[in-house]
Scaffold this active site. Structure first.
Site, mmCIF file in Angstrom:
data_model
loop_
_atom_site.group_PDB
_atom_site.id
_atom_site.type_symbol
_atom_site.label_atom_id
_atom_site.label_comp_id
_atom_site.label_asym_id
_atom_site.label_seq_id
_atom_site.Cartn_x
_atom_site.Cartn_y
_atom_site.Cartn_z
ATOM 1 N N HIS A 11 -3.608 2.643 9.626
ATOM 2 C CA HIS A 11 -3.225 1.471 10.328
ATOM 3 C C HIS A 11 -2.545 0.460 9.595
ATOM 4 O O HIS A 11 -2.492 -0.829 9.667
ATOM 5 C CB HIS A 11 -4.245 0.816 11.160
ATOM 6 C CG HIS A 11 -4.711 1.678 12.253
ATOM 7 N ND1 HIS A 11 -4.199 1.470 13.373
ATOM 8 C CD2 HIS A 11 -5.647 2.852 12.190
ATOM 9 C CE1 HIS A 11 -4.697 2.629 14.289
ATOM 10 N NE2 HIS A 11 -5.542 3.217 13.367
ATOM 11 N N ARG A 12 -2.561 0.631 8.197
ATOM 12 C CA ARG A 12 -1.854 -0.244 7.159
ATOM 13 C C ARG A 12 -0.833 -0.717 7.536
ATOM 14 O O ARG A 12 -0.280 -1.913 7.288
ATOM 15 C CB ARG A 12 -2.119 0.316 5.593
ATOM 16 C CG ARG A 12 -1.982 -0.572 4.655
ATOM 17 C CD ARG A 12 -1.771 -0.124 3.328
ATOM 18 N NE ARG A 12 -2.784 1.075 3.319
ATOM 19 C CZ ARG A 12 -3.911 0.998 2.334
ATOM 20 N NH1 ARG A 12 -3.744 0.121 1.393
ATOM 21 N NH2 ARG A 12 -4.769 2.114 2.320
ATOM 22 N N ALA A 13 0.276 0.335 8.059
ATOM 23 C CA ALA A 13 1.680 -0.102 8.351
ATOM 24 C C ALA A 13 1.585 -1.191 9.438
ATOM 25 O O ALA A 13 2.331 -2.314 9.035
ATOM 26 C CB ALA A 13 2.278 1.327 9.129
#
Lengths: 619, 345
Positions: A242-244
């Site tokens: 979910h860093r994106a």
């Protein structure tokens, strides 16, 4: 050293995308840094260094390639320990980098061990030190900025993910731009101080813009739609984790703040996506598998990338800080002409990034090529208790150990009393490639000429990649009653081209002799470079008809094959048997050497090269 | 510094004009970015570099500074000079520019510098002991067989060369000092290639070959024999020529500041770069700088075609994108045509 006259950020021509990525990080450090990838001489490091002048509350901390573990995480303060008998912690670079930029030039050349530490600390945000009797921890949140030339090797995917944004640097293609670049550089070199003064006003303007952006940032709110759109984009790119999305939204937020708005528009998110997603898109890996098949792909993608990169250049949004560039506007020509708003640039950017991934895999991560070495060559990365005697003493570490124990020792004439148990030795890391030796059947059987030609092509093309993988290649050919070394193990393309001009063929097949010669060469190599892996590639149909010891030529060959296997040399047999009746000699030989066996259908340079590369990739 | 035997004089080297010129240009203008000399064995590569020391000009430096800081340029002073040196009253000394050797076997510690062991043991104090890069500041850093250098040493060399600064974070010491040097490398390409990244860092590249002319070859042998017979006497016979060259270099250094370039010159550089598809912008910049320096060497204040031809020959070939299986032979005709056609130089 603080040089007050490094090339000013504002005086750099073009590279708008990189400039923007850096500025956004200043405005919103939560974006988490930027990775700048690009060819040589495109002002990558100049931009980052120039940034230092523009940030008031953040510094740019350099992480040099020569860094050792103790200086990165911090260690015992040697001076205090000896002089005052105190056990104090001396801050490492990670502490200095807290709330600052941490800049690594040539980040792809950084030692594996240092990368591991960076990964750990950046994910925790805390640096925990447990060493030399010290127990210490401190927060360490930094904005990681790296620059690299992809020709020199690439980063591990995990490490790439730590960089918030990714931008590519390309040389300017426009004559007037290039002219301006030369002129400014010459002017700067003539009188750096005066040049900086001249650009002071522009620098100040950027500073004000940053300040304004920082203030605005607090006011920007993220709507539900923004979340949705960001998530959609990330999902479309098949981004892992979910860093994106998080980085994407932080970037969009900074963009909105920079533009002085308090809401994030769809365009902000799109522009942010072009910066935050490229290195996170995953489809790339699937695509890579079949792209690799043809040997020319490398060149093709290179070309494609440039072309497509241009496309993207043309379609990107006009950066708001373009006003002051207006003097050069006419020079921009085709670029500005195309600048009509693009409706659906996401797909476009997604497409481009695919090539990023494929290239990444194509060139190999370079991981295999780094080994811990026991020899005294290589870069020292950390220390350990020596096993047995050591000649490679890590002095600083040894002194620190000794310093911890001074209390109970009656000193001699020296300030520091060092004993055997204090001694630490260096752990070094060295980048090495592998050694590949081709043993080629050049005997009279049909197609010997073609066989040699294909091998020659494969060798040259392997060597062409060798500069970044540090592989070395050699060839021996066996025919008549001898096994000839056509090319000694080398890394030089030039030498290979010279030596492989004439390729003699014809005569009997002294397979055993060929194997023996290969064995000797590889064994010598092994003694010279014990940490390098050796590979033997045998190209033959296995039909031996000349013996060396017994009367049975094939038995002899099998005997040699076993010796090769026992020496631990990895091998591969490329079977060229083409006749109607299959004897399977080569297969038998492969079994004996415990090697990979491949039946070559269509003997070509690319086929050989690909097989060899696959073999090496598997280790 | 006393020398035991006289080195072979620079002026006595027969032929190899490009190599000699490339070296001289770098002495005149240290910002050119060094030179890489590629060639077969026995083509006077190392001899030329070593001989350079004798014709190098004097330079002013701050007295007692181990980094040879320039009293005039305070933006590149080391920490120590920054704190202790004052332009008006500080003492300076004159010294010749030097050729500092970086042996292929050099360890990283020796190159970047490390902890001063003696002081640590005796007094328990921590101090930085400067390495080869410190010595090389404002001098020539010479690497013989540069292609055989350990990769990690190459990396730190690149790092320092790019920045002009050496940052050390190792072995318990942190230290930063200026490291602006002229990188001179020699190599025999048969023993392995150099990484493109490193090649690009060299401002100029020259390929040398053995002389083909039999008269010249004879002269090479004769001079060599004469030198080996009696080095001192041989050197003496070239003393005047050497002095003249040293004077010319000094003159050129002064002239260089006044050499002007035109828009046409910049345009040409950009055109060539685009036509040749070079990586980045270093090619254009070095091309113009080389032309300017050569004009100064000739004692002119304007750039002429001759300068541009030479600049194209020395600064461009190694920066072209090389395709696999192709020799590095460069299509010079097309470049020369561009130079020939250029207007308003």
């Amino acid at each position: 050293m603080k040089t007050n006259s490094c090339f000013p950020f504002s005086a750099i021509v073009g590279q708008e995308k990189i400039k923007k990525a850096l500025l956004l990080n200043v405005i919103n450090p939560r974006i988490g840094g930027v990775l700048i990838s690009g060819e040589k001489g495109t002002a990558k490091s100049t931009l980052v260094r120039g940034l230092a002048d523009l940030t008031e509350d953040m510094r740019v901390i350099d992480l040099p390639l020569n860094i050792t573990e103790d200086k990165l995480v911090g260690s015992l303060d040697l001076q205090k320990a000896i002089k005052q008998g105190e056990r104090a912690f001396e801050a490492g670079l990670l502490q200095k980098a807290h709330r600052n930029f941490l800049y690594v030039d040539e980040v792809n050349l950084l030692s594996e061990h240092i990368v591991n530490i960076l990964l750990e600390v950046s994910s925790l945000g805390v640096n925990i030190v447990e060493r030399e009797g010290l127990s210490y921890s401190h927060p360490s949140r930094f904005v990681l900025v790296g620059s690299m030339n992809p020709e020199e090797g690439l980063l591990r995917p995990q490490f790439i993910d730590r960089f918030g944004l990714y931008v590519e640097a390309n040389g300017e293609k426009d004559i007037d731009f290039r002219k301006e670049i030369i002129a400014r550089r010459l002017e700067y070199e003539k009188d750096a101080a005066a040049f900086c003064l001249k650009w002071k006003r522009e620098s100040k303007e950027i500073k004000t813009a940053i300040k304004r952006g920082k203030e605005n940032l607090k006011k920007v709110f993220i709507t539900g739609e923004n979340y949705e759109f960001a998530a959609k984009l990330a999902a479309e790119g098949n981004c892992a984790g979910h860093r994106a999305e998080i980085v994407l939204l932080e970037t969009a937020k900074a963009l909105a703040a920079y533009e002085g708005k308090d809401n994030i528009t769809e365009n902000n998110v799109l522009e942010a996506a072009a910066l935050a997603l490229p290195h996170r898109i995953k489809e790339a890996l699937v695509l890579e598998e079949f792209e690799e098949d043809s040997g020319d792909v490398d060149m093709e993608t290179e070309e494609d990338k440039i072309n497509r990169g241009d496309e993207r250049e043309g379609k990107k949004e006009k950066p708001p800080n373009n006003e002051k560039e207006s003097g050069n506007e006419e020079g921009k020509g085709e670029e500005t002409a195309e600048e009509t708003e693009n409706i659906n640039p996401v797909r476009e950017s997604l497409k481009i990034e695919v090539t990023f991934g494929s290239k990444a895999k194509d060139k190999g991560s370079g991981k295999r090529s780094r080994v811990k070495t026991d020899s005294r060559q290589g870069r020292c990365v950390k220390y350990r208790l020596p096993k047995g005697k050591t000649g490679d003493i890590a002095l600083a570490a040894t002194f620190r150990m000794a310093a911890c124990r001074q209390k109970n020792r009656k000193g001699g004439r020296l300030a520091l009393n060092v004993r055997a148990e204090d001694i630490r030795e260096k752990v070094r890391e060295k980048r090495t490639g592998v050694t590949i030796l081709f043993a080629v059947d050049a005997s009279g059987s049909m197609g010997a000429k073609r066989r040699m030609g294909a091998v020659k092509g494969a060798v040259l093309s392997l060597l062409h990649d060798a500069y970044q993988k540090r592989d070395s290649v050699g060839i021996i050919a066996f025919r008549e009653d001898k096994a000839e070394v056509l090319l000694n193990i080398t890394r030089s393309v030039e030498l290979a081209q010279k030596c492989l001009k004439s390729l003699p063929t014809g005569g009997k097949t002294p397979l055993a002799l060929g194997l023996q010669r290969a064995f000797e060469i590889l064994k010598t190599e092994r003694i010279k470079n014990p940490e390098v892996l050796q590979y033997l590639i045998l190209v033959s149909d296995g039909k031996a008809n000349m013996a060396i010891k017994s009367d049975d030529p094939f038995e002899d060959s099998l005997f040699m094959a076993e010796r090769i296997h026992n020496e631990g040399i990895k091998s591969m047999v490329l079977d060229t048997e083409k006749t109607y009746i299959q004897f399977g000699f080569a297969r038998e030989l492969a079994k004996r050497m415990d090697s990979k066996y491949i039946k070559l259908g269509n003997l070509s340079q690319t086929e050989i090269k690909n097989n060899v590369q696959q073999l090496i990739k598997m280790g | 510094m006393r020398k035991e035997t006289k080195v072979y004089p620079f002026c006595a080297i027969v032929g190899q004009e490009d190599m000699k010129k490339a070296l001289l240009l770098n002495v005149i203008n240290p910002l050119l970015g060094g030179v890489l000399i590629r060639g077969e064995k026995g083509t006077a590569k190392s001899t030329a570099v070593r001989a350079l020391a004798d014709v190098m000009p004097q330079m002013t430096q701050i007295k007692g500074c181990m980094f040879s800081c320039d009293p005039e340029d305070d933006s590149f002073w080391c920490e120590h000079c920054r704190q202790n040196f004052h332009r008006e009253e500080g003492e300076t000394v004159q010294r010749k520019m030097r050729v500092v050797n970086l042996p292929v076997s050099a360890t990283e510690d020796r190159v970047v510098g490390s902890l001063d062991i003696e002081l640590a043991l005796k007094k328990g104090e921590k101090r930085f002991e400067p390495g080869i890069l410190a010595e090389a500041n404002r001098n020539i850093l010479y690497v013989d067989e540069v292609n055989l250098l350990d990769d990690h040493v190459v990396d730190v060399l690149l790092d320092a060369a790019a920045m002009g600064v050496n940052t050390v974070e190792r072995e318990g010491v942190s230290y930063t000092h200026p490291a602006r040097f002229v990188l001179v490398g020699t190599m025999n390409p048969e023993e392995g290639d150099l990484r493109p990244q490193l090649i690009d860092r060299f401002g100029l590249v020259v390929d040398v070959n053995g002389e083909k002319d039999s008269d010249l070859r004879m002269q090479v042998i004769m001079r060599r024999l004469a030198y080996e017979d009696n080095p001192a006497e041989f050197a003496e016979s070239y003393a005047e020529e050497q002095e003249e060259l040293a004077r010319q270099i000094k003159e050129a250094q002064k002239t260089l500041k006044e050499v002007t370039y035109s828009q046409g010159c910049l345009r040409l550089a950009a055109e060539i770069a685009i036509a040749m598809g070079v990586d980045g912008h270093r090619a254009d910049i070095t091309f113009v700088k080389t032309a300017l320096t050569h004009a100064a060497y000739r004692g002119r204040r304007e750039v002429e075609k001759e300068d541009l031809f030479l600049a194209a020959k020395l600064a461009l070939p190694h920066r072209m994108r090389r395709k696999p299986f192709e020799d590095n032979a460069v299509d010079f005709d097309s470049i020369y045509e561009l130079v020939e056609a250029a207007k308003d130089i």
